[in-house]
Design a protein around this motif. Sequence first.
Motif, PDB file in Angstrom:
ATOM      1  N   TYR A  56      -0.889 -13.638   4.245  1.00  0.00           N
ATOM      2  CA  TYR A  56       0.170 -12.857   3.604  1.00  0.00           C
ATOM      3  C   TYR A  56       0.798 -11.862   4.563  1.00  0.00           C
ATOM      4  N   TYR A  57       2.033 -11.511   4.224  1.00  0.00           N
ATOM      5  CA  TYR A  57       2.821 -10.493   4.915  1.00  0.00           C
ATOM      6  C   TYR A  57       3.221  -9.451   3.889  1.00  0.00           C
ATOM      7  N   GLU A  58       3.425  -8.228   4.372  1.00  0.00           N
ATOM      8  CA  GLU A  58       3.831  -7.125   3.497  1.00  0.00           C
ATOM      9  C   GLU A  58       4.530  -6.067   4.321  1.00  0.00           C
ATOM     10  N   SER A  59       5.321  -5.234   3.680  1.00  0.00           N
ATOM     11  CA  SER A  59       5.913  -4.073   4.334  1.00  0.00           C
ATOM     12  C   SER A  59       5.184  -2.850   3.809  1.00  0.00           C
ATOM     13  N   LEU A  60       4.626  -2.096   4.733  1.00  0.00           N
ATOM     14  CA  LEU A  60       3.782  -0.959   4.372  1.00  0.00           C
ATOM     15  C   LEU A  60       4.498   0.359   4.613  1.00  0.00           C
ATOM     16  N   GLY A  64       5.520  -0.366   8.447  1.00  0.00           N
ATOM     17  CA  GLY A  64       6.417  -1.492   8.642  1.00  0.00           C
ATOM     18  C   GLY A  64       5.850  -2.824   8.209  1.00  0.00           C
ATOM     19  N   VAL A  65       6.574  -3.869   8.554  1.00  0.00           N
ATOM     20  CA  VAL A  65       6.205  -5.227   8.168  1.00  0.00           C
ATOM     21  C   VAL A  65       5.001  -5.670   8.988  1.00  0.00           C
ATOM     22  N   ALA A  66       3.973  -6.114   8.297  1.00  0.00           N
ATOM     23  CA  ALA A  66       2.713  -6.501   8.940  1.00  0.00           C
ATOM     24  C   ALA A  66       2.235  -7.838   8.408  1.00  0.00           C
ATOM     25  N   THR A 108      11.317 -10.475  10.548  1.00  0.00           N
ATOM     26  CA  THR A 108      11.321  -9.013  10.397  1.00  0.00           C
ATOM     27  C   THR A 108       9.966  -8.396  10.730  1.00  0.00           C
ATOM     28  N   TYR A 109       9.058  -9.189  11.318  1.00  0.00           N
ATOM     29  CA  TYR A 109       7.753  -8.654  11.695  1.00  0.00           C
ATOM     30  C   TYR A 109       7.947  -7.404  12.551  1.00  0.00           C
TER      31      TYR A 109
END
Length: 192
Positions: A56-60, A64-66, A108-109
């Motif tokens: 999974y990916y998320e924006s924290l 930022g995007v991680a 957008t990573y």
Amino acid sequence: MNAVDREGIHLEDVVAVELFWTSAPGLFARLIRRVTRGQWSHCGIIFALRDGRRVYYESLFEHGVAGPHPLEKLIVWAVEPEHDVELWPIPWLSDAEARNIARRATETYGAAGYGRWQIISHWWFERVGRRYGFRMRNTPSRVTCAEYVARACFPEYDLRDSSRDYFDGVTPQSTYERHIRIMHSLRGGDSQ
């Protein structure tokens, strides 16, 4: 095509997309739920890969995007007291559509995470601005978790709604409600 994102995920290995929403007891999570008057304080995207892994990916907030993180990390987090997580597949996507979403998500990573100002803007918009037709300021260089998910999924899956018809205005709760409405309509209006 052998496109690899910055963290080593081969885009051609992506075979499915899921979304997740979370809620936790912390101050920041409670603030987000209060601002959005909802159950969820965070969301992200899960990719199923050909080898059986799910990441999974998320924006924290502020980080930022991680990603990619192994899904097991989210599952371990979810068993903590007062943590809640809900996962939903988007089963009708073709492999090509899933790869398009993965490409946008991984492009957008490292993008800047959101800050306190965006949370304040969301509060103002939800409580006052939306009633009077105001729009939140566009901040393409700083993405909230819900904005990140909505941007990555569009145009294959549109998580905006009539009052949040632009990406900066979406929230974890609004994306969840939109997803549930779509799933409900696809199931012919039945409740489950």
